[in-house]
Enzyme design. Structure first.
Site, PDB file in Angstrom:
ATOM      1  N   HIS A  99       0.848  -1.197   0.000  1.00 42.10           N
ATOM      2  CA  HIS A  99       0.000   0.000   0.000  1.00 42.10           C
ATOM      3  C   HIS A  99       0.884   1.248   0.000  1.00 42.10           C
ATOM      4  CE1 HIS A  99       0.623  -1.091   4.246  1.00 42.10           C
ATOM      5  NE2 HIS A  99       0.582   0.204   4.501  1.00 42.10           N
ATOM      6  N   LYS A 148       6.847   1.840  13.807  1.00 44.50           N
ATOM      7  CA  LYS A 148       8.278   1.991  13.542  1.00 44.50           C
ATOM      8  C   LYS A 148       9.166   0.933  14.206  1.00 44.50           C
ATOM      9  CE  LYS A 148       7.847   5.341  10.877  1.00 44.50           C
ATOM     10  NZ  LYS A 148       7.835   4.789   9.530  1.00 44.50           N
ATOM     11  N   PRO A 188       3.466   2.363  19.404  1.00 42.50           N
ATOM     12  CA  PRO A 188       3.164   1.698  18.126  1.00 42.50           C
ATOM     13  C   PRO A 188       2.689   2.647  17.017  1.00 42.50           C
ATOM     14  CG  PRO A 188       1.473   1.221  19.763  1.00 42.50           C
ATOM     15  CD  PRO A 188       2.578   1.920  20.483  1.00 42.50           C
TER      16      PRO A 188
HETATM   17  C1  PHB Z   1      -0.407  -2.683  12.754  1.00 45.53           C
HETATM   18  O1  PHB Z   1      -0.173  -3.427  13.725  1.00 45.53           O
HETATM   19  O2  PHB Z   1      -0.909  -3.115  11.713  1.00 45.53           O
HETATM   20  C2  PHB Z   1      -0.098  -1.240  12.842  1.00 45.53           C
HETATM   21  C3  PHB Z   1       0.386  -0.715  14.030  1.00 45.53           C
HETATM   22  C4  PHB Z   1       0.656   0.642  14.094  1.00 45.53           C
HETATM   23  C5  PHB Z   1       0.478   1.439  12.990  1.00 45.53           C
HETATM   24  C6  PHB Z   1       0.026   0.912  11.802  1.00 45.53           C
HETATM   25  C7  PHB Z   1      -0.270  -0.428  11.728  1.00 45.53           C
HETATM   26  O3  PHB Z   1       0.750   2.763  13.061  1.00 45.53           O
END
Ligand code: PHB
Ligand code: APR
Length: 393
Positions: A72, A296, A292
């Site tokens: 994506h 990163k 989260p």
């Molecule tokens: C995910 O676990 O898919 C995830 C976590 C934090 C984000 C984006 C996706 O910022």
């Protein structure tokens, strides 16, 4: 036992380091405290930056990711009652992302290690790094009821935030930077089709995130108070809270179903400097934690390991220690860039208990600015994509 690089921890950082070293002709042994089943059962992050995707592909680890992952172009942001907007990293930078679970990467890494007959010792307990300041570093540990010793040239501490590596560095040599946030994320995984975009929602009820692992596996999160327990959250309660935080037309497109995993994680940032002490090098969560928001954590583990493997290869093959000596500073430049981005996104997208009406207006104005300014979007795209790896010289 003897090896060139002794690796503590068989999470994504440790196993990937072992793989990259092997591909560059450097020998390693991995000591992992837990069982393989335990390590494989952990559900964690799942959005890979272009740099991470490239490292996996370049090292023979891209096949299943390319078949099952969801490529994506960026992130969608929506907040209370407004129309959403899209931060397009592909348009601004030519970079893409891949949604592919850390759990799957961990499986791919174990499979690659098995194929080459790698020395990965699981359930290796009581690991003690010795003489890291001298020139005969080694690890003492227990395995299968025996006390063992592993001699090596270097030790890589890839043993996560609670590991032993960082703790062996004297406090006088380590500087720690920390920030705790007053909320957590409740996350679930469900076998339902995800929304088309990774979508972040800022809502008066709190933050919510729609993400995915594949075209049939969804990952969703809601901001919750730190005191909440998983038992407080039935699936029904989760889905109704999640959908209440998205605008009705998006909420109506969220497919609900039984959760196959549910957990709560507190949010915090942590960085330890430097990432080297003598012959001990820290990689991944052993040296830094990010909230989260922005996904990163895993990407930073990969950049640390990429830099360290390259530095080790230069030492063994070219007799040059310049990259080894530059490892900590180089890794930390990328770490701080992502630490800053995840701190910015956390502040932008969450509802902070006790925030004043001034703070609230400032946050809304920032969101308005981002929505209306192509320059602001290009800037966020650059940060969200993660900075490119630095050249070797
Ligand atoms: C995910 O676990 O898919 C995830 C976590 C934090 C984000 C984006 C996706 O910022
Ligand atoms: N001895 C041996 N192994 C240990 C020890 C120890 N004393 N302490 C911890 N370990 C092992 C853990 O069991 C774990 O498997 O080290 C591993 C560390 O793995 P992670 O915590 O997953 O950390 P890392 O490999 O740096 O992965 C980066 O990215 O998405 C983020 O935080 C998420 O885990 C993820 C991280």
């Amino acid at each position: 036992m003897k090896t060139q690089v002794a690796i503590i921890g068989g999470g994504p950082a440790g196993l990937l380091l072992s793989e990259l070293l092997h591909r560059q002709g450097v020998d390693s042994v991995v000591l992992e405290a837990r069982s393989r089943d335990y390590v494989l059962a952990r559900i964690r992050a799942g959005v890979l930056e272009q740099t991470t995707v490239d490292v996996l592909r370049d090292n023979g680890l891209g096949e299943r990711m390319d078949a099952q992952g969801h490529p994506h172009d960026g992130m969608r942001i929506v907040w209370a009652g407004r129309e959403s907007f899209f931060i397009d990293c592909q348009k601004h930078l030519g970079n893409r992302f891949m949604a592919y679970g850390q759990t799957q990467i961990q499986e791919d890494l174990f499979a690659a290690a098995d194929r080459r007959g790698a020395r990965v010792l699981t359930e290796a307990t009581d690991v003690r790094p010795m003489d890291v300041e001298g020139d005969k570093p080694h690890l003492l540990f227990r395995h299968n009821g025996e006390d063992l010793r592993l001699d090596c040239d270097y030790i890589a501490g890839c043993d996560g935030f609670h590991g032993v590596s960082r703790k062996t560095i004297p406090a006088t040599h380590l500087r720690e930077f920390e920030k705790a946030y007053p909320f957590g994320w409740l996350g679930i995984l469900s076998r339902t089709a995800p929304l088309p975009d990774v979508t972040y929602a800022n809502h008066p009820r709190g933050f919510a995130l729609a993400s995915m692992r594949s075209s049939t596996l969804s990952r969703y999160y809601v901001q919750v108070p730190l005191e909440d327990k998983v038992e407080d959250w039935s699936d029904d309660r989760f889905w109704s809270e999640l959908t209440a935080r998205f605008p009705p037309e998006m909420a109506s497109r969220i497919q609900t179903g039984p959760s196959i995993e549910k957990s709560i994680a507190p949010l915090r940032s942590f960085v330890a400097e430097p990432m080297r002490h003598g012959r001990l090098f820290l990689c991944g969560d052993a040296a830094h934690i990010v909230p989260p928001t922005g996904a990163k954590g895993l990407n930073l583990a990969v950049s640390d390991v990429f830099y360290l493997a390259r530095a080790m290869a230069a030492h063994y093959h070219q007799g040059s220690d310049a990259l080894i000596d530059g490892y900590s500073a180089m890794a930390l430049r990328r770490v701080w860039s992502s630490v800053r981005t995840s701190w910015y996104l956390t502040n932008l997208l969450h509802r902070f208990p006790g925030n004043s009406s001034f703070d609230q207006r400032a946050q809304e104005t920032e969101l308005d600015y981002l929505k209306s300014s192509a320059h602001a979007q290009a800037s966020l795209a650059e940060q969200y994509a993660g900075i490119p790896f630095e050249a070797a010289s």
